[in-house]
Design an enzyme around this catalytic site. Sequence first.
Site, PDB file in Angstrom:
ATOM      1  N   ASP A 190      -3.446  92.916 -60.373  1.00 33.78           N
ATOM      2  CA  ASP A 190      -2.270  93.748 -60.144  1.00 33.78           C
ATOM      3  C   ASP A 190      -2.438  94.528 -58.844  1.00 33.78           C
ATOM      4  OD1 ASP A 190      -1.277  92.870 -62.546  1.00 33.78           O
ATOM      5  OD2 ASP A 190      -1.947  94.613 -63.669  1.00 33.78           O
ATOM      6  N   LYS A 248       2.449 100.485 -54.506  1.00 31.11           N
ATOM      7  CA  LYS A 248       2.884 101.819 -54.100  1.00 31.11           C
ATOM      8  C   LYS A 248       1.668 102.721 -53.910  1.00 31.11           C
ATOM      9  CE  LYS A 248       7.378 101.522 -56.387  1.00 31.11           C
ATOM     10  NZ  LYS A 248       8.272 102.105 -57.418  1.00 31.11           N
ATOM     11  N   LYS A 284       0.622  78.157 -59.308  1.00 31.59           N
ATOM     12  CA  LYS A 284       2.036  77.946 -59.024  1.00 31.59           C
ATOM     13  C   LYS A 284       2.609  79.128 -58.249  1.00 31.59           C
ATOM     14  CE  LYS A 284       2.985  75.031 -63.047  1.00 31.59           C
ATOM     15  NZ  LYS A 284       3.744  74.920 -64.326  1.00 31.59           N
ATOM     16  N   GLU A 307       0.995  81.070 -56.244  1.00 26.75           N
ATOM     17  CA  GLU A 307       0.483  80.993 -54.879  1.00 26.75           C
ATOM     18  C   GLU A 307       1.238  79.942 -54.073  1.00 26.75           C
ATOM     19  OE1 GLU A 307      -3.895  80.438 -52.704  1.00 26.75           O
ATOM     20  OE2 GLU A 307      -3.699  80.343 -54.884  1.00 26.75           O
TER      21      GLU A 307
END
Length: 243
Positions: free
Chosen positions: A148, A152, A222, A224
Amino acid sequence: MTDEKDLPHDDLAHASPVTTRRGIRSFVLRQGRMTEGQKKAYERSWPINGLTREHGMIDPRQVFGRDAMLNLEIGFGMGRSLADMAEAAPEQDFIGVEVHLPGVGALLKDVEDRKLENLRVYSIDANDVIDLCLPDACLDRVMVFFPDPWHKKRHQKRRLIQHEFVQRIRHKLRVGGVLHLATDWENYAEHMMEVMSEAEGFANAREPGQFSPRPDDRPITKFEQRGERLGHGVWDLLFHRTN
């Protein structure tokens, strides 16, 4: 930190982080239900291929019935790339960690379909796997692909690749073992490089500050492939444990 590597990153970043005994967990909880095929594969294969916290500190030689190169992937998502690696290297052993149950079910279905005998699965927080389940210096390679990104700025403290986490990984790698990271977020790639370049006991497989080309044994997901068609970059980092 998943395949969900086959989900847009925006879908990941909106999930709420939760805490554990070490602070921020290595994952965020996501919604999703297993398909019937995934459920049945889970019910059949988990007793054979599943590992739990209750197993305590494992002996990989007993788990796999042999002494072989041992790989750990943290956050395997839907598991296709991990199954590809295990199938391509039957002489090696693989442990995957993922809390997203549809992903665990999908991987176990793949394990059944491909008749893989060299892959085991944890469905708990990776922090617990590292601290409670794996002996020191037992791993030859640790892989964290497309975690992840928490893109931000105010969320970046939640990124998995941090100094303390990397040092805990280091103790589970044998000397000479490899920590392999990959991301498609340039800012996270720079963050990873900064953390790893400063990490005690690690050396870049390339020149200092340089990223590595994708090794042939890291399958292209997929997600990528879609990113490449859109012109997105991907950055791989390979660092060896030196002491």
